[in-house]
Scaffold this active site. Structure first.
Site, PDB file in Angstrom:
ATOM      1  N   ARG A   1     -14.029  -6.893   0.475  1.00 54.61           N
ATOM      2  CA  ARG A   1     -13.066  -6.869   1.591  1.00 54.61           C
ATOM      3  C   ARG A   1     -12.421  -5.483   1.698  1.00 54.61           C
ATOM      4  NH1 ARG A   1      -7.362  -5.701   2.190  1.00 54.61           N
ATOM      5  NH2 ARG A   1      -6.589  -6.896   3.933  1.00 54.61           N
ATOM      6  N   VAL A   2     -12.354  -4.975   2.893  1.00 51.84           N
ATOM      7  CA  VAL A   2     -11.701  -3.692   3.129  1.00 51.84           C
ATOM      8  C   VAL A   2     -10.580  -3.919   4.141  1.00 51.84           C
ATOM      9  CG1 VAL A   2     -12.026  -1.388   4.105  1.00 51.84           C
ATOM     10  CG2 VAL A   2     -13.760  -2.340   2.592  1.00 51.84           C
TER      11      VAL A   2
ATOM     12  N   THR B   1       0.867  -1.179   0.000  1.00 50.28           N
ATOM     13  CA  THR B   1       0.000   0.000   0.000  1.00 50.28           C
ATOM     14  C   THR B   1       0.893   1.216   0.000  1.00 50.28           C
ATOM     15  OG1 THR B   1      -1.815  -0.993   1.212  1.00 50.28           O
ATOM     16  CG2 THR B   1      -1.546   1.370   1.478  1.00 50.28           C
TER      17      THR B   1
ATOM     18  N   THR C   1       1.573  -0.353   6.208  1.00 52.46           N
ATOM     19  CA  THR C   1       1.349  -1.288   5.106  1.00 52.46           C
ATOM     20  C   THR C   1       1.608  -2.693   5.618  1.00 52.46           C
ATOM     21  OG1 THR C   1       2.008  -1.927   2.861  1.00 52.46           O
ATOM     22  CG2 THR C   1       3.711  -0.960   4.233  1.00 52.46           C
ATOM     23  N   GLY C   2       0.947  -3.657   5.027  1.00 52.58           N
ATOM     24  CA  GLY C   2       1.113  -5.031   5.488  1.00 52.58           C
ATOM     25  C   GLY C   2      -0.237  -5.722   5.503  1.00 52.58           C
TER      26      GLY C   2
HETATM   27  N1  ASP Z   1      -2.589  -3.028   4.167  1.00 52.93           N
HETATM   28  C1  ASP Z   1      -3.166  -3.365   2.891  1.00 52.93           C
HETATM   29  C2  ASP Z   1      -4.417  -4.132   3.074  1.00 52.93           C
HETATM   30  O1  ASP Z   1      -4.492  -4.976   3.941  1.00 52.93           O
HETATM   31  C3  ASP Z   1      -2.261  -4.135   2.026  1.00 52.93           C
HETATM   32  C4  ASP Z   1      -0.895  -3.581   1.864  1.00 52.93           C
HETATM   33  O2  ASP Z   1      -0.387  -2.827   2.632  1.00 52.93           O
HETATM   34  O3  ASP Z   1      -0.306  -3.899   0.866  1.00 52.93           O
HETATM   35  O4  ASP Z   1      -5.324  -3.933   2.304  1.00 52.93           O
END
Ligand code: ASP
Length: 318
Positions: free
Chosen positions: A177-178, A149, A200-201
């Site tokens: 999905r959110v 993200t 992010t993650g």
């Molecule tokens: N945090 C984001 C999510 O779960 C994914 C990501 O960071 O790549 O949608």
């Protein structure tokens, strides 16, 4: 002082753009929006905006969030389809008195009414990744495999701190999905008197610790951005392992109202992009030590070139 920090190498061009804008006295909200748009518009970043990877029904559903640390105004979108720049819609929503968080069809209706640019966000390249992944799904595949993200925190010369995110979320996620990215306090948080943070993650795990709010709260207690990021990630990682036996990917960046910044992660391979009044735009690669401390070093030219080569390489479908 001014500055901007963002998750991942993919934010580099956006950070460079925002750095110029901030140098010329632009306000934080405009600079961060422009920086995130630059990432959304680039087709080879397959986790944000145009070219983002689709959900299990091969539909690109996008999440975005925005917070103004002067006013605490928040705007966010979940699972929106076919709009070019979710960040601009989220920012616009932050100006509304109520109805600041919209999802799905309601978000699209609002965006249409506000005349935001509509665009087919599923690219041929993303379709090829989808086909490839479909085949791999027969083999063993982690439910969460590959992410990124873009999240940013931006400070302008007037002292306004903003935070923002944009993402296509997890590849092959369920329809509707959110993740954490449009959830205030989890994916992003900003308080101009303190600073801001973004994550992010694995959204499902980041949310459990309200991690961006937690980092800002730790900065209120007097921790530096680096110490706050490390403590928030280490504590949440430990808690998840204790209570659930495992922890998903957790990576964060933060900047305080003095332009000092920090990062932390519980994975290898995390990178971030940053620029401040005293620091030319740069990409850092983060290393996590056993004890949870994170250090970072500048990415060299070879790494930067390899990054783009991999991003732009043809999708090999067997
Ligand atoms: N945090 C984001 C999510 O779960 C994914 C990501 O960071 O790549 O949608």
């Amino acid at each position: 002082m001014y500055g901007i920090i963002a998750t991942w190498r993919m934010a580099k061009e956006g950070v460079e753009l925002a750095d110029q804008m901030l140098k010329n006295g632009e306000v934080s909200g405009k600079a961060i929006e422009a920086a995130i748009k630059a990432v959304e518009d680039f087709p080879y970043y397959k986790s944000v905006g145009y070219g983002g990877l689709p959900n299990e029904e091969q539909i690109v559903e996008l999440d975005a969030g925005y917070m103004d640390g002067d006013t605490m105004s928040v705007g966010a979108l979940g699972a929106i389809k076919d709009f070019a720049n979710p960040i601009s819609i989220a920012k616009k929503l932050s100006e509304e008195k109520v109805n600041n968080v919209l999802v799905g069809a309601g978000a699209e209706k609002y965006a249409r009414e506000m005349k935001f640019e509509e665009k087919e966000m599923l690219t041929d390249r993303a379709k090829a990744f989808y086909r490839k992944r479909k085949k791999e799904l027969d083999k063993e595949l982690k439910p969460y495999d590959g992410h990124d993200t873009v999240g940013m925190v931006c400070l302008d010369t007037a002292g306004t701190v903003t935070a923002a995110t944009s993402t296509s979320g997890l590849f092959m996620k369920r329809s509707g999905r959110v993740g954490d990215s449009p959830i205030v306090g989890s994916g992003f948080y900003a308080d101009s008197q303190v600073g801001g943070a973004t994550a992010t993650g694995l959204g499902e795990d980041l949310m459990k610790g309200c991690i961006s709010y937690e980092i800002v709260r730790l900065m209120v207690e007097g921790l530096t951005p680096q110490a706050a990021c490390e403590k928030a990630v280490t504590d949440l990682d430990r808690k998840l392992r204790e209570k659930r036996g495992e922890a998903g990917d957790l990576s964060v960046v933060a900047m305080n109202c003095k332009g000092e910044f920090g990062c932390a992660t519980n994975i290898g391979g995390f990178s971030f992009s940053v620029a401040t009044k005293d620091q030319e735009p740069v990409v850092y690669l983060v290393t996590r030590e056993e004890d949870g401390h994170c250090s970072f070093r500048e990415a060299d030219q070879e790494w930067l070139e390899e990054y783009m080569r991999v991003r732009m390489a043809p999708v090999e479908e067997s």
